[in-house]
Design an enzyme around this catalytic site. Structure first.
Site, mmCIF file in Angstrom:
data_model
loop_
_atom_site.group_PDB
_atom_site.id
_atom_site.type_symbol
_atom_site.label_atom_id
_atom_site.label_comp_id
_atom_site.label_asym_id
_atom_site.label_seq_id
_atom_site.Cartn_x
_atom_site.Cartn_y
_atom_site.Cartn_z
ATOM 1 N N GLU A 117 -31.940 50.770 74.397
ATOM 2 C CA GLU A 117 -33.126 51.009 75.227
ATOM 3 C C GLU A 117 -34.037 52.128 74.712
ATOM 4 O OE1 GLU A 117 -32.150 51.497 79.372
ATOM 5 O OE2 GLU A 117 -32.067 49.340 79.665
ATOM 6 N N GLU A 162 -28.520 43.136 79.655
ATOM 7 C CA GLU A 162 -27.929 43.795 80.822
ATOM 8 C C GLU A 162 -28.552 43.180 82.073
ATOM 9 O OE1 GLU A 162 -28.356 48.050 80.650
ATOM 10 O OE2 GLU A 162 -27.637 48.176 78.594
#
Ligand code: GAL
Length: 652
Positions: free
Chosen positions: A143, A314
């Site tokens: 991320e 995710e």
């Protein structure tokens, strides 16, 4: 067919549990497991001292159970010894404070020392696992941008920014001209004098800011590419990804996407709702379903970023821990989001995380299992999805849509560099358009200025602020009709007002000139009439002069009757940001004009979309919904009536 996976942290659980975990994952129907993104300090506890054996055993245990491993490079969490040795790796925030060790993402993208160490540890990981039979894909880092980590105001960033500017402008005179430094006597005599645009008394030149944003984006692309090169070399044939955060637009996701094999993104619709710009009533209504179009938009965006190849790395399985408030999704939503992703072209959905943690920062974050190893709600829903997958026929990639919606990263930065109104949000504008199209069950592709426009019937350009001559060429040449929103083409690449006024080069598509802009507060009362509907406009209003046809006008005590929507044969221009009800009316007109097939009714809670020869319906409401399809329709999942938060899948 859809595949499922999970994010797993063997380092957080006793080794005796691993084999049982792996066996349970397989029997649940999972085929992928992502590991190791925060394990650098466990693998290399001191410089040059390696402890791989535990990770070798974890990979073996998972692989031997039948799982394919997504191995991560661990560069999102540099170890303490590295920071102690080279504190200059740490990022610096906008106020000039060093962001310290103790969590994660504590590095500055411009640190050359960190780049060397990142490449070195990626090489170590790739040398060890690059050809491992169970390692089937790679994720680089974790991320980019999480917790505002794209912009750093460190000394390394300062020097790298000066180099970047030298390269862009070649001479300081050109920079002075582009930044307009004669404005407040800000002229520079050399690149060495240039500062980073933080901690100034008043705002910097917007060109200074936009260049800093461009530079910061390039740093991320370079950082990522350095690891891609290592993995390509040492792990041939294994696809590479990065897990993007849908809402972070601080760097150019298309540019990172060019270097990897598939895009993946992290889907947390509950937090996305809490942080969205919706008003409180809308948020209350959507509290436990999230915004229907937020995950759909991102699935479509990352399909574009991954050039057709996209995963969710995710998926939220229950409440999370990091938002302002962390409400539970309704029972059924995890299944709904999973099928929604597949319908929008996603190939693999991985859930975050296998088991809820008993310790550290994310104790409140749900998993598929409770901390005591009993199944949680998501486990039950994933079991259902796995059974449903088995009932579906093979379906190919998602088809090209008839409508394209443009998302341009530099334009997002430009809106930030010169906002003009505190509540103007480009991401809201794009999402409002996407949602209005989705309410009429119209599939949309998100595209960038680099994309090919052949085959579209309608291209919607919500607010592409930075003028782009080449993109206008493409729009001119393609067969599609075009909609341009307010602010389009309003700045040159140097953040100047275009010579012949906005919309700059876009005025080749219709005869429009913008002579005044206003930002409007939420309590403003300006209205626009489209057909019989009189509705509110927000955020932005422009005064335009046009030789083309006026399709709608403003109703207001200021310049009443001035044009709000105008159009040529090829292109319509909207001089404001329309409310949802006006957008519904506008979409009906636009798609009729462009010849795009759409549903005759709008629905606020039902979404219908297609992937190949399968149709999908999703009910986001707390009441049952009826599908308007023939009686003899063959359903693979669900039926004519959808329960609350239910899914139906049938053959087209
Ligand atoms: C993501 C992150 C994960 C985890 C998760 C919790 O942003 O990549 O490591 O922290 O949030 O929701």
């Amino acid at each position: 067919m859809l595949e499922l996976g999970v994010c797993y942290y063997p380092e957080q659980w006793p080794e005796e549990m691993w084999a049982d975990d792996a066996r349970k994952m397989v029997s649940l129907g999972l085929s992928w497991v992502r590991i190791a993104e925060f394990t650098w300090s466990l693998v290399e506890p001191a410089e040059g001292e390696f402890n791989w054996e535990w990770l070798d055993r974890a990979v073996d245990t998972l692989g031997q159970a039948g799982l394919q491993v997504v191995m991560c490079t661990p560069t999102a969490a540099p170890p303490k010894w590295l920071i102690d040795k080279h504190p200059e790796i740490l990022p610096v925030d906008e106020n000039g404070n060093v962001r310290k060790f103790g969590a994660r993402r504590h590095y500055c993208f411009s640190s050359k020392i960190y780049r060397e160490h990142a490449v070195r540890i990626a090489t170590d990981f790739a040398s060890r696992y690059g050809e491992n039979e169970y390692v089937c894909a790679w994720q680089i880092d974790n991320e980019y941008g999480d917790h505002n980590t794209i912009y750093s105001y460190s000394n390394s960033a300062h020097l790298a920014f000066q180099d970047w500017l030298r390269n862009r402008y070649q001479t300081i005179d050109k920079l002075n001209e582009a930044w307009g430094t004669c404005f407040w006597g800000m002229a520079y005599r050399s690149f060495n004098q240039i500062e980073l645009p933080n901690n100034l008394v008043e705002e910097p030149s917007p060109t200074h800011l936009l260049d800093f944003y461009r530079f910061s984006s390039d740093q991320v692309v370079g950082f990522n590419k350095a690891q891609v090169d290592v993995l390509r070399d040492l792990s041939p044939g294994r696809p590479i990804t990065h897990n993007f955060m849908g809402h972070n637009t601080d760097f150019d996701h298309y540019a990172v996407g060019q270097d990897i094999d598939f895009a993946s993104w992290d889907s947390y619709p509950m937090g996305a709702l809490v942080y969205s710009g919706m008003d409180e009533d809308e948020k209350a209504e959507r509290l436990r379903t999230g915004i229907p179009d937020q995950p759909a938009f991102n699935n479509d965006l990352y399909r574009q970023v991954g050039r057709g190849n996209v995963w969710i790395m995710e998926q939220q399985p229950g409440p999370v821990n990091w938002a302002k408030h962390n409400q539970s999704p309704q029972d059924g939503m995890v299944r709904l989001w999973t099928w929604l992703a597949f319908a929008h072209g996603v190939d693999v959905v991985c859930y975050f995380r296998w088991r809820q943690s008993k310790f550290a920062q994310e104790q409140f974050h749900a998993g598929l299992l409770l901390p005591n190893n009993e199944p949680d709600q998501a486990f039950i829903e994933v079991t259902q999805v796995a059974h449903e997958i088995a009932k579906l026929p093979e379906v190919g990639a998602r088809q090209q849509a008839q409508v394209a919606l443009v998302l341009d990263y530099p334009s997002r930065w430009a809106a930030d560099a010169l906002p003009q109104g505190e509540d103007y949000s480009s991401s809201r504008v794009a999402m409002d358009w996407y949602a209005a199209l989705s309410r009429q069950h119209i599939d949309v592709d998100i595209v960038g200025p680099h994309s090919d426009l052949d085959g579209y019937k309608l291209v919607v350009v919500p607010d592409m602020i930075v003028d782009d001559h080449d993109f206008v060429d493409k729009l001119e040449k393609c067969a599609a009709k075009v909609y341009l929103g307010a602010r389009t083409g309003s700045k040159s690449k140097d953040m100047h007002i275009p010579a012949h006024l906005p919309p700059g080069s876009f005025s080749r598509l219709l005869d429009v000139k913008v002579t005044r802009v206003e930002s409007l507060p939420p309590y403003g009362r300006d209205r626009v009439k489209i057909g019989d509907l009189l509705g509110k406009v927000t955020n932005w209003r422009e005064q335009i002069v046009t030789g083309d046809k006026v399709l709608a006008t403003f109703q207001s005590d200021f310049r009443d009757g001035s044009p709000a929507l105008v159009g040529s044969e090829k292109c319509w221009y909207g001089a404001t940001h329309f409310s949802a009800e006006l957008l519904d009316a506008l979409v009906t007109k636009l798609v009729g004009w462009a010849g795009v097939a759409a549903s005759s009714k709008t629905s606020s809670n039902l979404r219908i979309t297609r992937r190949g020869n399968l149709m999908f319906a999703f009910n986001f409401a707390n009441q049952a919904a009826q599908l308007d399809v023939p009686k003899n329709t063959q359903f693979f999942v669900g039926g004519h009536e959808l329960a609350p938060y239910d899914v139906a899948i049938w053959s087209a």
